[in-house]
Scaffold this active site. Structure first.
Site, mmCIF file in Angstrom:
data_model
loop_
_atom_site.group_PDB
_atom_site.id
_atom_site.type_symbol
_atom_site.label_atom_id
_atom_site.label_comp_id
_atom_site.label_asym_id
_atom_site.label_seq_id
_atom_site.Cartn_x
_atom_site.Cartn_y
_atom_site.Cartn_z
ATOM 1 N N PRO A 85 0.832 -1.218 0.000
ATOM 2 C CA PRO A 85 0.000 0.000 0.000
ATOM 3 C C PRO A 85 0.861 1.261 0.000
ATOM 4 C CG PRO A 85 -0.711 -1.537 1.709
ATOM 5 C CD PRO A 85 0.597 -2.056 1.176
ATOM 6 N N GLU A 112 2.309 -6.759 8.645
ATOM 7 C CA GLU A 112 2.542 -5.311 8.560
ATOM 8 C C GLU A 112 3.584 -5.000 7.507
ATOM 9 O OE1 GLU A 112 -0.333 -5.211 10.553
ATOM 10 O OE2 GLU A 112 0.536 -3.236 10.165
ATOM 11 N N ARG A 154 -0.713 -9.382 -20.832
ATOM 12 C CA ARG A 154 -1.568 -9.106 -21.987
ATOM 13 C C ARG A 154 -0.899 -8.153 -22.984
ATOM 14 N NH1 ARG A 154 -4.262 -4.315 -21.905
ATOM 15 N NH2 ARG A 154 -5.931 -5.018 -23.297
ATOM 16 N N ASP A 169 -6.860 0.478 -25.532
ATOM 17 C CA ASP A 169 -6.971 0.318 -24.080
ATOM 18 C C ASP A 169 -7.388 1.621 -23.420
ATOM 19 O OD1 ASP A 169 -6.290 -2.289 -23.832
ATOM 20 O OD2 ASP A 169 -4.216 -1.939 -23.243
HETATM 21 C C1 LIG Z 1 4.801 -5.474 1.607
HETATM 22 O O1 LIG Z 1 4.040 -5.143 2.734
HETATM 23 C C2 LIG Z 1 2.676 -5.311 2.675
HETATM 24 C C3 LIG Z 1 1.929 -5.050 3.821
HETATM 25 C C4 LIG Z 1 0.532 -5.218 3.809
HETATM 26 C C5 LIG Z 1 -0.107 -5.650 2.662
HETATM 27 C C6 LIG Z 1 0.636 -5.903 1.517
HETATM 28 C C7 LIG Z 1 -0.067 -6.346 0.279
HETATM 29 O O2 LIG Z 1 -0.212 -5.286 -0.643
HETATM 30 C C8 LIG Z 1 -1.335 -4.470 -0.521
HETATM 31 O O3 LIG Z 1 -2.095 -4.543 0.437
HETATM 32 C C9 LIG Z 1 -1.551 -3.475 -1.594
HETATM 33 C C10 LIG Z 1 -0.794 -3.343 -2.741
HETATM 34 N N1 LIG Z 1 -1.344 -2.309 -3.438
HETATM 35 N N2 LIG Z 1 -2.404 -1.811 -2.761
HETATM 36 C C11 LIG Z 1 -2.551 -2.515 -1.612
HETATM 37 C C12 LIG Z 1 2.029 -5.739 1.506
#
Ligand SMILES: COc1cccc(COC(=O)c2cn[nH]c2)c1
Length: 239
Positions: A85, A112, A154, A169
């Site tokens: 995120p 986390e 793709r 696209d």
């Molecule tokens: C690498 O650390 C973490 C921690 C928590 C969740 C995640 C998974 O990715 C997402 O949640 C995400 C990816 N793009 N939008 C949301 C990865």
């Protein structure tokens, strides 16, 4: 293209072999390796995470497990992608960049996140991209990897039936795709716009452009901000 994914849920990546990608794999356009991070654990509990320094909720994935895994999977030509995120936005332009790569490695984080030193150390040897597929939090990176790999695959020559479909696209011209219609002509008293049956392709193209501009203006005005001024002709400006 070689794609490798490191995850604690390898079964989550099974859909990679289905549908569109299955064909690309069968044609030899893509080869996919899925690796279970726990294969690099040493302890009987196969622990991949631990409590965060500084306290706070949740767990952090361990550098001394991730490091050896990425050492084994990455080569010096690898582009390492970590869905998170906290990453830079993954866009169609980034998908086109990834489609040019020979080797993509995806690190699927959970909990986390991954100890930051894993990325900091990897950056010393390979190109690393921490990318976000949207402003929400998933449980792990696996779903993001499925989305990114599909968006990239793709674009590879030979993967899609009709190579011209990339040009149409959404985002290709920086705008959202407008509405599409097919038979029947009338459905639940709803008709197809007359212009689309006029056979006048100049008018049809103009109508479609207007629809794209209107939809983009309504749903994603931010996309209009980032377009160069010359992207709009005098008709567009009159809208
Ligand atoms: C690498 O650390 C973490 C921690 C928590 C969740 C995640 C998974 O990715 C997402 O949640 C995400 C990816 N793009 N939008 C949301 C990865």
């Amino acid at each position: 293209m070689q794609i490798d994914v490191v995850t604690i849920f390898p079964e989550y990546l099974a859909p990679l072999r289905a549908a569109l990608l299955g064909k690309a794999i069968d044609k030899g356009l893509i080869s996919v390796g899925v690796h279970d991070l726990r294969d690099w654990t040493q302890d009987v509990h196969k622990a991949v995470d631990d409590s965060p320094y500084g306290g706070g909720p949740g767990m952090v994935m361990k550098a001394d497990i991730w490091g050896p895994a990425l050492d084994d999977v990455c080569t010096d030509e690898t582009r390492l992608i970590v869905p998170t995120p906290a990453g830079r936005p993954f866009t169609q332009a980034v998908a086109h960049e990834y489609a040019e790569e020979a080797h993509l490695v995806f690190a699927c984080g959970r909990y986390e996140g991954i100890d930051q030193r894993v990325v900091d150390d990897a950056r010393r040897r390979v190109r690393v991209n921490e990318v976000s597929i949207g402003d929400y939090v998933l449980v792990g990176g696996e779903v993001a990897v499925l989305a990114i790999v599909e968006a990239v695959a793709r674009l590879l020559p030979g993967v899609l039936g009709n190579p011209k479909s990339h040009a149409e696209d959404s985002f290709q011209d920086g705008l959202l795709e407008g509405p599409s219609y097919t038979r029947p002509l009338v459905w639940r008293d709803l008709e197809v716009p007359d212009v689309l049956r006029s056979g006048n392709h100049r008018l049809i193209d103009r109508w479609r452009r207007d629809q794209s501009l209107a939809r983009t203006f309504e749903r994603r005005p931010d996309l209009l901000e980032s377009l160069p001024a010359d992207a709009f002709d005098k008709h567009d400006r009159a809208l």
